[in-house]
Scaffold this active site. Structure first.
Site, PDB file in Angstrom:
ATOM      1  CG  ASN A  11      -1.911  -0.967   1.111  1.00 56.14           C
ATOM      2  OD1 ASN A  11      -2.690  -1.264   0.203  1.00 56.14           O
ATOM      3  ND2 ASN A  11      -2.468  -1.417   2.502  1.00 56.14           N
TER       4      ASN A  11
ATOM      5  CE  LYS B  39      12.345 -11.712 -12.222  1.00 58.54           C
ATOM      6  NZ  LYS B  39      13.559 -10.796 -12.694  1.00 58.54           N
TER       7      LYS B  39
ATOM      8  CE  LYS C 248     -12.290   1.226   7.333  1.00 58.43           C
ATOM      9  NZ  LYS C 248     -11.425   1.600   6.469  1.00 58.43           N
TER      10      LYS C 248
ATOM     11  CG  ASP D 124      -8.575  -5.606  11.278  1.00 60.84           C
ATOM     12  OD1 ASP D 124      -8.260  -4.965  11.928  1.00 60.84           O
ATOM     13  OD2 ASP D 124      -9.231  -5.051  10.197  1.00 60.84           O
ATOM     14  CB  ILE D 125      -3.053  -5.613  13.240  1.00 65.60           C
ATOM     15  CG1 ILE D 125      -1.910  -6.520  12.090  1.00 65.60           C
ATOM     16  CG2 ILE D 125      -2.049  -5.411  14.585  1.00 65.60           C
ATOM     17  CD1 ILE D 125      -0.966  -6.165  11.694  1.00 65.60           C
TER      18      ILE D 125
HETATM   19  O1  C5P Z   1      -7.365  -0.580   6.256  1.00 66.47           O
HETATM   20  P1  C5P Z   1      -8.495  -0.076   7.061  1.00 66.47           P
HETATM   21  O2  C5P Z   1      -9.173   1.099   6.509  1.00 66.47           O
HETATM   22  O3  C5P Z   1      -9.522  -1.209   7.635  1.00 66.47           O
HETATM   23  O4  C5P Z   1      -7.572   0.344   8.426  1.00 66.47           O
HETATM   24  C1  C5P Z   1      -8.319   0.916   9.526  1.00 66.47           C
HETATM   25  C2  C5P Z   1      -7.360   0.816  10.737  1.00 66.47           C
HETATM   26  O5  C5P Z   1      -7.009  -0.630  11.046  1.00 66.47           O
HETATM   27  C3  C5P Z   1      -5.934   1.631  10.567  1.00 66.47           C
HETATM   28  O6  C5P Z   1      -6.107   1.944  11.935  1.00 66.47           O
HETATM   29  C4  C5P Z   1      -5.144   0.126  10.435  1.00 66.47           C
HETATM   30  O7  C5P Z   1      -3.856   0.490  11.079  1.00 66.47           O
HETATM   31  C5  C5P Z   1      -5.869  -0.783  11.047  1.00 66.47           C
HETATM   32  N1  C5P Z   1      -5.704  -2.113  10.342  1.00 66.47           N
HETATM   33  C6  C5P Z   1      -4.892  -3.219  10.917  1.00 66.47           C
HETATM   34  N2  C5P Z   1      -4.768  -4.372  10.428  1.00 66.47           N
HETATM   35  C7  C5P Z   1      -5.352  -4.572   8.997  1.00 66.47           C
HETATM   36  C8  C5P Z   1      -5.931  -3.503   8.495  1.00 66.47           C
HETATM   37  C9  C5P Z   1      -5.983  -2.351   9.074  1.00 66.47           C
HETATM   38  O8  C5P Z   1      -4.502  -3.070  12.085  1.00 66.47           O
HETATM   39  N3  C5P Z   1      -5.296  -5.659   8.576  1.00 66.47           N
END
Ligand code: C5P
Length: 402
Positions: free
Chosen positions: A210, A289, A337, A306-307
């Site tokens: 990203n 590769k 969110k 999703d951390i």
């Molecule tokens: O990507 P997204 O819009 O869902 O991100 C929203 C929040 O979630 C951000 O704070 C991002 O750091 C966190 N996040 C995360 N792990 C992910 C996707 C997003 O911690 N896989």
């Protein structure tokens, strides 16, 4: 418990019998989280050995102004700049006199002239020397220059006299040090911040990622550390320097970022997810590769963890703060969110405005409402963000007490 997390204390020891208390003082300061470096005058080494002070501080002791080796490692100007506080303990009558007159004829007196840090002295001398008008005039001069003068205490003296001139005890000096920073809003708080992009390998040379410069996360880490927090920055690949006093853990993939966060989370007070984590990763990583043999290439992607949601799900969780970079309906998407990920606070902004930019405009969203923060440099906006986080931390603390 005393908190001196991240503080850099330069301990100057001069030649008095109270120098023996510096061993315990160094131990207490280190235990409270400070980094201690020691400078000793020649006379001090007659009372306590540099080896003792080196072992306790964990750093080489600085003795001479004109020591080529020491200057090469950390020169005296560097040392003066490094310190947040210079504490001279014990400060003999002679040292006080030399400091009052701006002498620069040894390492410690030179450091006092070169530093912009606060300077505190802990006088220690015979009671008659203390009472002498010359000493008192010197102390007045130092006081007028904003030196902090801690002690002395009154009581039995090594020479057999009784009266003022005893150096304060190590615990008293350590407490004075901690009180200097008590106002740091996040003293004693542990922050974990994720930042930058993640990279999801396709093969040994290609990846999915990203846009993310990491600037917002690094600004938050730097400002939180300045406010006294212990900060762990779990960072994807970015080209930024690690802010002062911040511990950085480098990761590449989302899974590595999650593992690093989970390993650090015990005891955390605040988790801030700023990282632009890749939502998907290739289901399989090619060992070699991938060759350009066909006109089309299909990649199968699977969801990444999703951390921030994992952290928000924990029992006894820290305050959880997220970011949302959106291309449309910024606030509405941000609100969604916040609820979906069960966050305490979310900062929403327009995605394309912010990439690689030094400035940012965000809306702070909580369950109670939203407020837009004035646009500004990321460092300045970081302060406003941290103020919001401090409010949440404080309200939780009050909630506990009730
Ligand atoms: O990507 P997204 O819009 O869902 O991100 C929203 C929040 O979630 C951000 O704070 C991002 O750091 C966190 N996040 C995360 N792990 C992910 C996707 C997003 O911690 N896989």
């Amino acid at each position: 418990m005393l908190s001196l997390t991240n503080k850099r204390i330069l301990l100057g020891i001069t030649g008095g019998i109270a120098a023996y208390k510096c061993a315990e003082l160094t131990r207490l300061l280190s235990k409270a989280g400070a980094e201690v470096r020691v400078v000793m005058t020649r006379a001090a080494t007659e009372f306590i050995t540099p080896l003792t002070m080196q072992a306790l501080s964990g750093h080489r002791v600085h003795l001479d102004l004109l020591d080529i080796e020491a200057e090469a490692a950390m020169g005296h100007i560097e040392l003066a700049r490094w310190a947040d506080l210079v504490l001279v303990a014990p400060a003999t009558a002679d040292f006080i006199s030399r400091a009052a007159h701006g002498k620069a004829d040894d390492l410690l007196s030179t450091l006092l002239l070169a530093t912009k840090a606060r300077v505190a002295i802990a006088p220690a001398m015979n009671q008659a020397m203390w009472a002498d008008p010359a000493t008192q005039a010197n102390l007045e001069l130092l006081g007028s220059r904003d030196f902090l003068i801690w002690g002395p205490a009154s009581g039995d003296q090594a020479c057999g006299d009784v009266g003022p001139g005893r150096m304060l005890e190590a615990t008293e000096l350590a407490t004075h040090c901690a009180e200097l920073w008590k106002s740091g809003a996040f003293a004693g708080r542990k922050f974990i911040i994720t930042g930058g992009p993640t990279r999801e390998a396709i093969d040994p040379v290609r990846f999915i990622s990203n846009h993310s410069s990491g600037k917002m996360a690094y600004a938050l880490a730097s400002e939180a550390a300045d406010l006294g927090a212990e900060v762990i920055l779990v960072s994807g690949p970015v080209s930024l320097n690690t802010p002062d006093r911040v511990r950085r853990i480098d990761v590449e993939s989302a899974q590595q970022m999650l593992d690093a966060v989970l390993s650090q989370i015990p005891g955390a007070d605040v988790f801030i997810g700023v990282a632009a984590v890749a939502d998907y990763r290739p289901a399989e990583v090619a060992a070699e590769k991938i060759k350009k043999s066909s006109d089309e290439l299909q990649l199968k992607l699977v969801r990444n963890p999703d951390i921030i949601s994992e952290v928000a799900r924990m029992n006894n969780r820290p305050v959880v703060v997220g970011f949302a970079a959106e291309t449309e309906d910024v606030v509405a998407n941000g609100k969604q969110k916040l609820a979906k990920k069960n966050l305490d606070l979310l900062f929403a902004n327009h995605a394309t405005d912010t990439f690689n930019s030094d400035t940012v405009a965000v809306t702070a969203i909580t369950a109670n409402g939203e407020e837009s923060l004035p646009e500004g440099r990321k460092e300045v906006v970081a302060r406003s963000m941290l103020n919001r986080i401090a409010e949440i931390l404080n309200s939780k603390r009050k909630g506990h007490a009730a």
